[in-house]
Scaffold this motif. Structure first.
Motif, PDB file in Angstrom:
ATOM      1  N   ARG A 108       0.827  -1.207   0.000  1.00 56.69           N
ATOM      2  CA  ARG A 108       0.000   0.000   0.000  1.00 56.69           C
ATOM      3  C   ARG A 108       0.864   1.261   0.000  1.00 56.69           C
ATOM      4  NH1 ARG A 108      -5.227  -1.220   0.680  1.00 56.69           N
ATOM      5  NH2 ARG A 108      -5.681   0.967   1.094  1.00 56.69           N
ATOM      6  N   PHE A 159       3.359   6.454 -11.595  1.00 55.27           N
ATOM      7  CA  PHE A 159       2.321   6.878 -12.547  1.00 55.27           C
ATOM      8  C   PHE A 159       2.672   8.251 -13.126  1.00 55.27           C
ATOM      9  CE2 PHE A 159      -1.046   4.447  -9.815  1.00 55.27           C
ATOM     10  CZ  PHE A 159      -0.533   3.238 -10.254  1.00 55.27           C
ATOM     11  N   ALA A 215       5.421   8.096 -15.692  1.00 52.54           N
ATOM     12  CA  ALA A 215       4.906   7.550 -16.947  1.00 52.54           C
ATOM     13  C   ALA A 215       4.067   8.587 -17.683  1.00 52.54           C
ATOM     14  CB  ALA A 215       4.090   6.286 -16.668  1.00 52.54           C
ATOM     15  N   TYR A 240       0.686   2.231 -17.497  1.00 51.14           N
ATOM     16  CA  TYR A 240       1.660   3.027 -16.721  1.00 51.14           C
ATOM     17  C   TYR A 240       2.985   2.275 -16.602  1.00 51.14           C
ATOM     18  CZ  TYR A 240      -1.660   6.526 -14.757  1.00 51.14           C
ATOM     19  OH  TYR A 240      -2.543   7.551 -14.579  1.00 51.14           O
ATOM     20  N   ALA A 258      -2.400   5.708 -19.878  1.00 56.24           N
ATOM     21  CA  ALA A 258      -1.311   6.157 -19.001  1.00 56.24           C
ATOM     22  C   ALA A 258      -1.216   7.684 -19.004  1.00 56.24           C
ATOM     23  CB  ALA A 258       0.024   5.550 -19.425  1.00 56.24           C
ATOM     24  N   GLY A 259      -2.109   8.345 -19.733  1.00 54.52           N
ATOM     25  CA  GLY A 259      -2.203   9.799 -19.659  1.00 54.52           C
ATOM     26  C   GLY A 259      -3.164  10.252 -18.570  1.00 54.52           C
ATOM     27  N   SER A 260      -3.775   9.299 -17.860  1.00 50.00           N
ATOM     28  CA  SER A 260      -4.766   9.626 -16.821  1.00 50.00           C
ATOM     29  C   SER A 260      -4.101  10.203 -15.567  1.00 50.00           C
ATOM     30  CB  SER A 260      -5.540   8.368 -16.419  1.00 50.00           C
ATOM     31  OG  SER A 260      -5.973   7.648 -17.550  1.00 50.00           O
ATOM     32  N   SER A 261      -4.919  10.715 -14.689  1.00 47.60           N
ATOM     33  CA  SER A 261      -4.415  11.383 -13.477  1.00 47.60           C
ATOM     34  C   SER A 261      -3.710  10.412 -12.527  1.00 47.60           C
ATOM     35  CB  SER A 261      -5.595  12.038 -12.751  1.00 47.60           C
ATOM     36  OG  SER A 261      -5.318  12.147 -11.375  1.00 47.60           O
ATOM     37  N   PRO A 262      -2.433  10.642 -12.222  1.00 49.83           N
ATOM     38  CA  PRO A 262      -1.695   9.776 -11.295  1.00 49.83           C
ATOM     39  C   PRO A 262      -2.322   9.724  -9.895  1.00 49.83           C
ATOM     40  CG  PRO A 262      -0.177  11.176 -12.510  1.00 49.83           C
ATOM     41  CD  PRO A 262      -1.559  11.672 -12.820  1.00 49.83           C
ATOM     42  N   GLU A 263      -2.843  10.857  -9.428  1.00 53.36           N
ATOM     43  CA  GLU A 263      -3.454  10.882  -8.088  1.00 53.36           C
ATOM     44  C   GLU A 263      -4.673   9.966  -8.063  1.00 53.36           C
ATOM     45  OE1 GLU A 263      -2.955  13.580  -9.976  1.00 53.36           O
ATOM     46  OE2 GLU A 263      -1.150  14.322  -9.000  1.00 53.36           O
ATOM     47  N   TRP A 297      -5.343   7.444  -9.932  1.00 53.90           N
ATOM     48  CA  TRP A 297      -5.019   6.016 -10.037  1.00 53.90           C
ATOM     49  C   TRP A 297      -4.284   5.486  -8.813  1.00 53.90           C
ATOM     50  CZ3 TRP A 297      -7.597   2.607 -12.598  1.00 53.90           C
ATOM     51  CH2 TRP A 297      -8.475   3.101 -13.557  1.00 53.90           C
ATOM     52  N   ARG A 298      -3.584   6.375  -8.104  1.00 50.78           N
ATOM     53  CA  ARG A 298      -3.062   5.976  -6.792  1.00 50.78           C
ATOM     54  C   ARG A 298      -4.250   5.642  -5.864  1.00 50.78           C
ATOM     55  NH1 ARG A 298      -1.598  10.878  -3.444  1.00 50.78           N
ATOM     56  NH2 ARG A 298      -3.878  10.912  -3.646  1.00 50.78           N
ATOM     57  N   SER A 341      -5.962   2.418  -6.952  1.00 50.28           N
ATOM     58  CA  SER A 341      -5.112   1.256  -6.651  1.00 50.28           C
ATOM     59  C   SER A 341      -5.235   0.888  -5.169  1.00 50.28           C
ATOM     60  CB  SER A 341      -3.646   1.567  -6.969  1.00 50.28           C
ATOM     61  OG  SER A 341      -3.504   1.879  -8.329  1.00 50.28           O
ATOM     62  N   LEU A 342      -5.193   1.904  -4.320  1.00 51.41           N
ATOM     63  CA  LEU A 342      -5.278   1.629  -2.885  1.00 51.41           C
ATOM     64  C   LEU A 342      -6.680   1.170  -2.514  1.00 51.41           C
ATOM     65  CD1 LEU A 342      -3.205   4.654  -1.508  1.00 51.41           C
ATOM     66  CD2 LEU A 342      -2.532   2.231  -1.544  1.00 51.41           C
ATOM     67  N   ALA A 343      -7.688   1.812  -3.111  1.00 53.75           N
ATOM     68  CA  ALA A 343      -9.063   1.532  -2.701  1.00 53.75           C
ATOM     69  C   ALA A 343      -9.527   0.158  -3.178  1.00 53.75           C
ATOM     70  CB  ALA A 343      -9.998   2.620  -3.238  1.00 53.75           C
TER      71      ALA A 343
END
Lengths: 301, 301
Positions: free
Chosen positions: A266, A275, A278, B197, B227-232, B234-235, B238-240
């Motif tokens: 996590r 991310f 990338a 990513y 992979a052009g999407s918002s890193p925040e 997708w973080r 990923s966690l959720a």
């Protein structure tokens, strides 16, 4: 401008047909002969005006030819070159459009023997979703890259003839070594294709595949577009570029293992960093791609 | 048609703003209140006519509201619901647009306590590359799926109110359980994003990245578009949705290991079989997708 007297194209589909159409439009060739495995496809290429004649005798087709383009599946390169060799005159230059170069060069050396120096390997980086002569268009190569991987044996004039023909099609010439070419395309083309095939197959083999596909949306469609490509072609490319693809696949599997560890721990910060890196790299790449395309369009006009 | 008297939208960007625009166009709402973190964005949403008023007091904004939509990052769900709770009247239904549901439902239960039954979880499957109020369009949801994952605690009328609002936007309502939803989207959306990513980052970290990017073409561009999407974002996703994503990632890594073995053994037949299966599954999926879209367009007209 050099005007070629006669070119012979093996395979008059999208790639070969567009080469013909572009040279014709540029007024850079007097006569185009088409040869292929499918009579209907050759006939269609002739109806469309892509080629002037359908080659029936190899001897006659190759007589006084300036340039031969092979746009056939990579796995057929050797057999076509074997068939050509007896009629290949010293002034004729042979090139190809295969998306891997190491195996093609090895096949050419085996097939052509003492005439090997007449073979200049090439790879146009252009395509459409469509195939066949009806998909051929004269501007397919405008502003696109054509990578040549000249051999130490090639005469400078032979390489220049191939480069000039592609430039007449509007393409931008790049040069790489055979090894560089195959390593580069393993990373940016071959691996992504295999990853897309693997993902779709992974989902399709699950018991609840129908439910899953129901919710796949536009992101999935774009991600997997390259999994719509020809399975035969990608089998051939996989086999032909196996060592370089294995390298890239191993690097990617290691990358996924690193990401898996971050996700299992996590570690949101580290994932976001990856991310962002990338996203940033991709947007810089897109920007330079657009600039290069705009520049080459300007040069063309 | 049910006309809602008042709706409150938290986050008036692409998703919330398009919901507002669509309901307004359908004549399905009398008053729209927008609330958000960025004053400029709310002001813009008001200028564009997406919302009637900018909510400044939570009490006033929620007074007599029929429906509240949260279109905020998933990680902010809990804090927004905590802020809403004191002013949430019994007749008000709250829904959300988050792309994962398990963590959102857990957050809603913690935040809303005895008012938890008023929360109906939802996920519209629609998007554009653009964000912000200027990207909002009234037809974003036409023919698109909205997945509701109703809770055992929800009153049927509350679920119906949310479903009806999305139908007024032109959307097609689907129902899944929370667990089904998160497993499905881990496979068809979350995993592909992470793979894209990972590939771009893998290439960008190589010493010869510049050379590689030079030869990346349209297949690479489509494969990595997500992979052009918002890193925040997708973080957070990923966690959720970590457990479901780990499952899918492990299955995919196993799939790559199988493919690697075929490639190492040069088993062309088995590779071609896998590619064909994937190509076939994708083309069937595309066909059913197009049929479904055509049907829903017909229904709309």
């Amino acid at each position: 401008m050099i005007v070629l007297n006669k070119i012979v194209i093996f395979g008059t589909g999208l790639i070969g047909g567009s080469f013909a159409a572009a040279l014709r439009k540029a007024g850079a060739v007097r006569q185009i002969v088409g040869i292929g495995r499918t009579a209907a496809s050759l006939q269609r290429a002739k109806e469309l005006g892509l080629i002037d004649t359908i080659g029936t005798s190899m001897e006659e087709a190759l007589h006084d030819a300036d340039l031969v383009l092979l746009s056939v599946p990579v796995a057929q390169t050797e057999s076509v070159l074997v068939a050509i060799k007896p009629w290949l005159q010293p002034q004729t230059v042979v090139t190809d459009a295969g998306s891997i170069k190491g195996e093609v060069v090895a096949a050419a050396e085996r097939a052509l023997g003492e005439k090997f120096a007449q073979f200049v390997p090439g790879h146009p980086i252009a395509g459409r979703e469509l195939t066949g002569p009806d998909a051929a268009v004269a501007d397919l190569y405008v502003g696109k890259k054509v990578v040549l991987t000249p051999l130490p044996q090639n005469a400078a004039a032979s390489v220049a003839r191939v480069a000039d023909a592609w430039q007449q099609c509007g393409a931008v010439i790049h040069r790489l070594t055979v090894e560089q070419h195959d390593a580069v395309f393993a990373a940016v083309s071959h691996l992504p294709h295999l990853l897309a095939y693997a993902l779709v197959d992974d989902i399709a083999s699950k018991p609840h595949a129908d439910l899953l596909f129901q919710y796949a949306a536009s992101g999935f469609r774009d991600f997997t577009r390259i999994a719509g490509s020809s399975p035969e072609m990608w089998r051939d490319i996989s086999l032909a570029n196996q060592p370089a693809i294995l390298n890239e696949l191993d690097a990617y599997i290691a990358q996924l293992a690193r990401f898996r560890a971050l996700l299992a721990q996590r570690d949101g910060d580290a994932m976001q960093t990856m991310f962002s890196r990338a996203q940033q790299a991709r947007s810089e790449w897109l920007r330079s791609l657009e600039e290069a395309e705009a520049q080459s369009q300007d040069r063309k006009q």
